[in-house]
Design an enzyme around this catalytic site. Structure first.
Site, short mmCIF file in Angstrom:
data_model
loop_
_atom_site.label_atom_id
_atom_site.label_comp_id
_atom_site.label_asym_id
_atom_site.label_seq_id
_atom_site.Cartn_x
_atom_site.Cartn_y
_atom_site.Cartn_z
N LYS A 58 -20.06 -7.59 -12.99
CA LYS A 58 -19.89 -6.82 -11.48
C LYS A 58 -20.52 -5.36 -11.80
O LYS A 58 -21.39 -5.17 -10.87
CB LYS A 58 -18.42 -6.49 -11.30
CG LYS A 58 -18.27 -5.41 -10.00
CD LYS A 58 -18.73 -5.89 -8.63
CE LYS A 58 -18.85 -4.75 -7.87
NZ LYS A 58 -18.00 -4.97 -6.40
N THR B 112 -9.13 -4.44 -17.88
CA THR B 112 -8.25 -5.32 -17.71
C THR B 112 -7.18 -5.38 -18.73
O THR B 112 -5.96 -5.40 -18.74
CB THR B 112 -8.94 -6.63 -17.62
OG1 THR B 112 -9.73 -6.48 -16.62
CG2 THR B 112 -8.10 -7.82 -17.31
N ASP C 267 1.02 -0.94 -0.14
CA ASP C 267 -0.06 -0.05 0.07
C ASP C 267 1.00 1.21 -0.14
O ASP C 267 1.77 1.39 0.60
CB ASP C 267 -0.75 -0.03 1.14
CG ASP C 267 -2.20 0.76 0.98
OD1 ASP C 267 -3.25 0.22 0.88
OD2 ASP C 267 -1.90 2.26 1.08
N CYS D 18 -19.99 1.72 -3.83
CA CYS D 18 -19.84 0.97 -5.24
C CYS D 18 -21.09 1.42 -5.91
O CYS D 18 -21.24 1.44 -7.03
CB CYS D 18 -19.99 -0.34 -4.78
SG CYS D 18 -18.64 -0.77 -3.64
N ASN E 292 -24.17 -4.15 -9.49
CA ASN E 292 -24.60 -2.95 -8.82
C ASN E 292 -25.53 -2.17 -9.46
O ASN E 292 -26.46 -1.32 -8.85
CB ASN E 292 -23.17 -2.21 -8.81
CG ASN E 292 -22.60 -2.98 -7.21
OD1 ASN E 292 -23.09 -3.91 -6.74
ND2 ASN E 292 -21.31 -2.66 -6.98
N1 SAJ Z 1 -30.22 0.84 0.08
C1 SAJ Z 1 -31.66 1.21 0.05
N2 SAJ Z 1 -32.58 0.29 0.00
C2 SAJ Z 1 -32.46 -0.92 -0.04
C3 SAJ Z 1 -31.03 -1.42 0.01
C4 SAJ Z 1 -30.03 -0.66 -0.01
O1 SAJ Z 1 -31.87 2.32 0.17
O2 SAJ Z 1 -33.52 -1.74 -0.26
C5 SAJ Z 1 -29.29 1.63 0.13
C6 SAJ Z 1 -28.36 1.28 1.42
O3 SAJ Z 1 -28.87 1.94 2.59
C7 SAJ Z 1 -27.19 1.82 1.11
C8 SAJ Z 1 -26.82 1.67 -0.36
O4 SAJ Z 1 -28.43 1.42 -0.96
O5 SAJ Z 1 -27.05 3.31 1.16
C9 SAJ Z 1 -25.88 0.40 -0.73
O6 SAJ Z 1 -26.12 -0.65 0.19
P1 SAJ Z 1 -26.38 -2.25 -0.35
O7 SAJ Z 1 -26.43 -3.01 1.05
O8 SAJ Z 1 -27.05 -2.38 -1.30
O9 SAJ Z 1 -24.77 -2.47 -0.88
P2 SAJ Z 1 -23.16 -2.15 -0.54
O10 SAJ Z 1 -22.89 -0.64 -1.24
O11 SAJ Z 1 -22.99 -2.26 0.90
O12 SAJ Z 1 -22.58 -3.24 -1.26
C10 SAJ Z 1 -22.74 -3.62 -2.62
C11 SAJ Z 1 -23.35 -5.06 -2.77
N3 SAJ Z 1 -23.75 -5.21 -4.11
C12 SAJ Z 1 -25.06 -5.88 -4.41
O13 SAJ Z 1 -25.74 -6.33 -3.46
C13 SAJ Z 1 -25.45 -6.15 -5.90
C14 SAJ Z 1 -22.03 -5.84 -2.67
O14 SAJ Z 1 -22.20 -7.38 -2.88
C15 SAJ Z 1 -20.85 -5.61 -3.36
O15 SAJ Z 1 -19.49 -6.13 -3.29
C16 SAJ Z 1 -20.42 -4.06 -3.06
O16 SAJ Z 1 -21.72 -3.30 -3.37
C17 SAJ Z 1 -19.45 -3.67 -4.11
O17 SAJ Z 1 -18.15 -3.53 -3.37
O18 SAJ Z 1 -19.44 -3.41 -5.29
#
Ligand code: SAJ
Length: 423
Positions: free
Chosen positions: A212, A126, A33, A266, A216
């Site tokens: 990926k 990549t 890092d 993400c 998201n």
């Molecule tokens: N959120 C809502 N309503 C929901 C679900 C989530 O408002 O019903 C909001 C959350 O409060 C938060 C945001 O969305 O602010 C994102 O939260 P999240 O739990 O959906 O996702 P992250 O950002 O913690 O993680 C995501 C995940 N991707 C998916 O579920 C498709 C994770 O698997 C990925 O590895 C990660 O992004 C990443 O690193 O890309």
């Protein structure tokens, strides 16, 4: 295929857990890092990020001698690049961290090495990374020119772990392995099988990149649908949480939950990588981003309206005497990560425009960093409930679910998570 030494470039939320898990499988891991402070922290067996149980795994890996951190790359058999891929300007992907990482490892590469890009990346990144390495090492051959005969194997294997559950998901999730050639994929799959219990599913690098971004974007579009519904229902005087519960009884409907906006590192970023490559086609993906990004402003307008109503009902008071208490600062429930949090942005804006006291309750942190939120006082739940005039519910932390929100006058509760009104 055996990997004696594995190097992980970028010791952040993905790189450090990945390095620690390889080390826990008794692989020699060199973490790299650019941040000397992070390197020193890890070498003391401590961590600089927050993730459940990670401290124990890193501590064990360092004390048993399987993990060490450095600032300059050293030779290894496999290199995993897990550096940030933010966007710049008008949501254009910024690949400068990948460029620096690939140029930093280039001098220590040797015939037979594997280089994996784990960072979430736009399609084509990549191949671009392989190009940067090839330019730096004309003495070695790479898959873009030498295919299966190349000296160096290159693949994209995106991380997909959920913050808060990283150690479990790293091991259990299926893994998409996108090699630049079939042999690149095979070698990468062999590496991940060191610890992955899920399936390692093989594809090419471009499909893995898009996979990926698709995951998201899918989530972002679905959250945007819920957020749009919440704004429609507010206009039509319908309880959106009841509506979603009812609609979700249909066997083929599964609507997500509205909130104050989309946070994290993400979901609010990755869809732009699709939009920037294919702006004319990615219309829905762009609209979803815009809906989700507009939600915090909508919440602030609701707060302003509630303050105005409160002052009308209490003409003896001035705005300076109205206390706004905001419940939750993290970007989602039951974590302490305040980065890229819509709740945090809303609280900062309220504190900026509201002349009276702004209180924030965040049970998962003990102090607010200086300058993080000027004019905001961190309080306990009880302390805030004793003083609150207008309550803004921003994160559905478990601690807030037991509060008797029903006792509050509903026009003075702005409930972005359905904790008071969704019961
Ligand atoms: N959120 C809502 N309503 C929901 C679900 C989530 O408002 O019903 C909001 C959350 O409060 C938060 C945001 O969305 O602010 C994102 O939260 P999240 O739990 O959906 O996702 P992250 O950002 O913690 O993680 C995501 C995940 N991707 C998916 O579920 C498709 C994770 O698997 C990925 O590895 C990660 O992004 C990443 O690193 O890309």
């Amino acid at each position: 295929m055996s990997f004696e030494t594995i190097s992980v470039i970028g010791l952040g939320y993905i790189g450090l857990p990945t390095a620690a898990v390889f080390a826990s499988r008794k692989k020699k891991v060199i973490g790299v890092d650019v941040n000397q402070k992070a390197v020193d922290t890890i070498n003391r067996g401590e961590i600089h990020i927050v993730e459940p149980d990670l401290d124990m795994v890193v501590h064990a890996a360092v004390t048993e001698g399987y993990l060490k951190a450095v600032t300059i790359p050293e030779p290894a058999d496999a290199f995993l690049i897990a550096v940030p891929t933010p966007f710049k300007g008008d949501h254009e992907p910024d690949l400068s961290y990948i460029e620096s990482a690939s140029k930093a490892i280039a001098p220590v590469l040797k015939k037979g090495d594997l280089v994996i890009l784990e960072s979430t990346s736009p399609v084509g990144a990549t191949e671009q990374m392989a190009e940067w390495m090839a330019e730096a090492r004309p003495d070695l051959t790479f898959p873009q020119t030498h295919g299966e005969e190349s000296d160096i194997r290159v693949a994209h294997c995106p991380e997909r772990v959920l913050p808060g559950h990283v150690l479990r998901e790293l091991v259990q999730n299926d893994r998409v392995i996108g090699g630049m050639t079939a042999k690149c994929s095979d070698k990468a799959a062999a590496l991940y099988k060191t610890f992955v219990e899920g399936e390692c599913v093989i594809t090419n690098a471009r499909t893995a990149e898009m996979c990926k971004l698709t995951e998201n974007s899918f989530r972002d579009v679905n959250i945007a649908f819920a957020n749009e519904l919440s704004m429609i229902c507010d206009k039509l005087d319908i309880n959106v949480w009841e509506l979603i519960r009812l609609a979700n009884r249909h066997p083929r409907v599964n609507i997500l939950q509205p909130g104050p906006g989309v946070g994290g590192h993400c979901i609010a970023v990755d869809p732009w990588f699709v939009v920037s490559k294919t702006p004319e086609q990615a219309r829905l993906i762009r609209a979803a981003r815009e809906v989700n990004d507009s939600k915090p402003e909508w919440v602030i307008e609701k707060v302003n309206l509630a303050v105005a109503e409160y002052l009308q009902a209490n003409p003896e008071k001035t705005a300076k005497e109205v206390t706004i208490a905001c419940f939750g600062l993290a970007f989602k429930a039951d974590i302490d990560d305040l980065r890229e949090s819509p709740a945090m942005a809303i609280v900062q804006e309220i504190a900026f425009i509201h002349p009276g006291p702004t209180i924030a309750v965040e049970p998962n942190i003990s102090a607010l960093q200086e300058n993080a939120a000027r004019n905001v006082t961190l309080s306990s739940i009880e302390g805030a409930l004793n003083r609150v005039d207008i309550a803004v519910l921003l994160v559905d932390h478990k601690q807030f679910k037991s509060v008797e929100w029903k006792e509050f006058s509903s026009q003075y509760v702005i409930d972005t998570r359905g904790m008071a009104t969704g019961l």
